[in-house]
Write a protein that holds these residues in place. Sequence first.
Motif, PDB file in Angstrom:
ATOM      1  N   ARG A  82      17.465  22.152  75.670  1.00 14.09           N
ATOM      2  CA  ARG A  82      18.335  21.079  75.174  1.00 14.09           C
ATOM      3  C   ARG A  82      18.485  19.945  76.172  1.00 14.09           C
ATOM      4  NH1 ARG A  82      22.335  24.344  74.942  1.00 14.09           N
ATOM      5  NH2 ARG A  82      23.763  23.168  76.268  1.00 14.09           N
ATOM      6  N   ARG A  83      18.701  20.292  77.433  1.00 17.85           N
ATOM      7  CA  ARG A  83      19.091  19.286  78.437  1.00 17.85           C
ATOM      8  C   ARG A  83      17.962  18.856  79.352  1.00 17.85           C
ATOM      9  NH1 ARG A  83      23.324  16.951  76.898  1.00 17.85           N
ATOM     10  NH2 ARG A  83      23.617  16.153  79.009  1.00 17.85           N
ATOM     11  N   ARG A  84      16.914  19.661  79.498  1.00 19.42           N
ATOM     12  CA  ARG A  84      15.931  19.384  80.553  1.00 19.42           C
ATOM     13  C   ARG A  84      14.499  19.204  80.037  1.00 19.42           C
ATOM     14  NH1 ARG A  84      17.224  20.362  85.507  1.00 19.42           N
ATOM     15  NH2 ARG A  84      15.958  18.495  85.725  1.00 19.42           N
ATOM     16  N   GLY A  85      14.345  19.192  78.725  1.00 20.71           N
ATOM     17  CA  GLY A  85      12.993  18.986  78.198  1.00 20.71           C
ATOM     18  C   GLY A  85      12.037  20.121  78.497  1.00 20.71           C
ATOM     19  N   VAL A  86      12.585  21.356  78.602  1.00 21.15           N
ATOM     20  CA  VAL A  86      11.732  22.530  78.890  1.00 21.15           C
ATOM     21  C   VAL A  86      11.892  23.518  77.734  1.00 21.15           C
ATOM     22  CG1 VAL A  86      11.211  24.390  80.530  1.00 21.15           C
ATOM     23  CG2 VAL A  86      12.138  22.208  81.378  1.00 21.15           C
ATOM     24  N   PRO A  87      11.066  23.387  76.672  1.00 21.84           N
ATOM     25  CA  PRO A  87      11.203  24.300  75.537  1.00 21.84           C
ATOM     26  C   PRO A  87      10.546  25.646  75.826  1.00 21.84           C
ATOM     27  CG  PRO A  87       9.437  22.708  75.127  1.00 21.84           C
ATOM     28  CD  PRO A  87      10.007  22.387  76.493  1.00 21.84           C
ATOM     29  N   CYS A 197      20.075  20.464  91.380  1.00 20.40           N
ATOM     30  CA  CYS A 197      21.489  20.659  91.029  1.00 20.40           C
ATOM     31  C   CYS A 197      22.222  19.375  90.627  1.00 20.40           C
ATOM     32  CB  CYS A 197      22.226  21.400  92.143  1.00 20.40           C
ATOM     33  SG  CYS A 197      22.313  20.553  93.702  1.00 20.40           S
ATOM     34  N   TYR A 198      21.617  18.211  90.864  1.00 23.52           N
ATOM     35  CA  TYR A 198      22.268  16.953  90.436  1.00 23.52           C
ATOM     36  C   TYR A 198      21.606  16.350  89.204  1.00 23.52           C
ATOM     37  CZ  TYR A 198      24.397  17.526  94.984  1.00 23.52           C
ATOM     38  OH  TYR A 198      25.082  18.053  96.052  1.00 23.52           O
ATOM     39  N   ALA A 199      20.801  17.141  88.492  1.00 23.99           N
ATOM     40  CA  ALA A 199      19.982  16.601  87.408  1.00 23.99           C
ATOM     41  C   ALA A 199      20.800  15.955  86.291  1.00 23.99           C
ATOM     42  CB  ALA A 199      19.110  17.702  86.833  1.00 23.99           C
ATOM     43  N   GLU A 200      22.031  16.418  86.085  1.00 27.13           N
ATOM     44  CA  GLU A 200      22.849  15.871  84.995  1.00 27.13           C
ATOM     45  C   GLU A 200      23.565  14.581  85.414  1.00 27.13           C
ATOM     46  OE1 GLU A 200      23.208  16.494  81.905  1.00 27.13           O
ATOM     47  OE2 GLU A 200      23.015  18.631  81.449  1.00 27.13           O
ATOM     48  N   LEU A 201      23.360  14.140  86.650  1.00 33.98           N
ATOM     49  CA  LEU A 201      24.138  13.004  87.154  1.00 33.98           C
ATOM     50  C   LEU A 201      23.228  11.833  87.517  1.00 33.98           C
ATOM     51  CD1 LEU A 201      26.568  15.173  89.294  1.00 33.98           C
ATOM     52  CD2 LEU A 201      27.223  13.791  87.307  1.00 33.98           C
ATOM     53  N   GLY A 202      22.440  11.382  86.528  1.00 35.91           N
ATOM     54  CA  GLY A 202      21.579  10.229  86.752  1.00 35.91           C
ATOM     55  C   GLY A 202      22.327   8.935  86.475  1.00 35.91           C
ATOM     56  N   ASP A 220       9.228  21.012  83.411  1.00 33.29           N
ATOM     57  CA  ASP A 220       8.858  20.140  82.295  1.00 33.29           C
ATOM     58  C   ASP A 220       7.352  20.292  82.033  1.00 33.29           C
ATOM     59  OD1 ASP A 220       7.883  17.742  80.941  1.00 33.29           O
ATOM     60  OD2 ASP A 220       9.855  16.866  81.336  1.00 33.29           O
ATOM     61  N   PRO A 221       6.957  20.438  80.743  1.00 37.91           N
ATOM     62  CA  PRO A 221       5.526  20.634  80.464  1.00 37.91           C
ATOM     63  C   PRO A 221       4.644  19.525  81.025  1.00 37.91           C
ATOM     64  CG  PRO A 221       6.855  20.878  78.456  1.00 37.91           C
ATOM     65  CD  PRO A 221       7.806  20.506  79.555  1.00 37.91           C
ATOM     66  N   GLN A 222       5.165  18.307  81.104  1.00 39.70           N
ATOM     67  CA  GLN A 222       4.339  17.208  81.648  1.00 39.70           C
ATOM     68  C   GLN A 222       4.122  17.359  83.152  1.00 39.70           C
ATOM     69  OE1 GLN A 222       5.484  13.133  80.052  1.00 39.70           O
ATOM     70  NE2 GLN A 222       7.367  14.293  79.798  1.00 39.70           N
TER      71      GLN A 222
END
Length: 382
Positions: A82-87, A197-202, A220-222
Amino acid sequence: MTSAVRTFGLSLPDYPWEAMAPYAATAARHPAGAVNLSIGTPVDPTPALIQDALRVAADAPGYPTVHGTPALREAVAGWFARRRGVPGLDPQNVMPTVGSKELVAWLPFLLGLKPGDVVVRPTVAYPTYDIGATFAGAEQIAADDLDELDAGTRARVRLVWVNSPANPTGSVRDVASLRSIVRQAREIGAVVASDECYAELGWGEWDAQRGGTPVPSILDPQVAEGSHDGLLAVYSLSKQSNVAGYRAAFVAGDPVIMANLVNSRKHAGMIVPYPVQEAMRVALGDDAHVLVQKDLYRGRRERIVPALEGFGLTIHESRAGLYLWASAGEGTWDTVGRLADRGIVVGPGVFYGDAGHGFVRVALTASDERIDAAVSRLASAT
Ligand SMILES: Cc1ncc(COP(=O)(O)O)c(C=O)c1O
């Protein structure tokens, strides 16, 4: 008769924050008290739904699971999708950790690194990456790209730490930059551990709530290009959910490494308490509280940036996370001292490696009232 002095224990450097004591004392003499922007510890309340989840799970007579409850691991996999583009992350390849600092500190040891092996960490970095290398007896080398290393050193690299968004600089690696370091590491058979750990704070171009791009994950798949082999993502709920006091984090990635880490940590009893696992599960299922907290930090950031600039500081990078990386064209301790004279405590850049000379780190983790106090002190000083 001479008595032999016997010493026990590792010879680690003294905890660096002790050096801040005189500056903290100066700032505390301000009539309205110090504004402490030196340490990134959350100050806003733990959201009620997380506190409730902890309470509801308080009856926990049995040992918790090292691997994490299936429900927690499902929640982590759902969060990645949902949040990180990693299905499609397999919950089998996820494990909770007792905050992420312990994982950072012990990972080289748990991966079996030994003297002669090299751990690469960012040029300006969170100090625990080096501590981890020391625990394993390995050598730490500061580099942001493996091409900076000579062939002999490259051949000894076993682990590469990536920290995006970074503490203390707030720099962010885009997909191409992450992919490049993954390819470099795979060529030499090194593991890439990505502390996210700061990924949600862009902020700005990385502020997904303001039209920006979400900060990419190493999984991320890319970035990973079809396989999580050799890759670990490390994430913490401390900052996004104000649960630094719970010690709530997790690691996910390479199936073989994850199975080995789970096994080692079973032997060592490195287990997240069950009530905390439950609190994590609930927190990871709720995005709303993360966005509310992010709005608070965005507001604080928007108020203090112009005040620091008005005081003569230049803000560098600081594209995400909870810190502003700033310089005033003078020595680090001069800036720390001038701010302490105004009742404001900031972190010295020199704590984060030689490349931090001349910089200070300003944390956004203070209440609105304290941030506003800092803003008015900075304005009256000019
Ligand atoms: C880059 C980085 N990694 C890891 C941590 C550790 O976080 P925690 O142990 O609270 O999960 C921090 C905390 O400040 C950090 O800045």
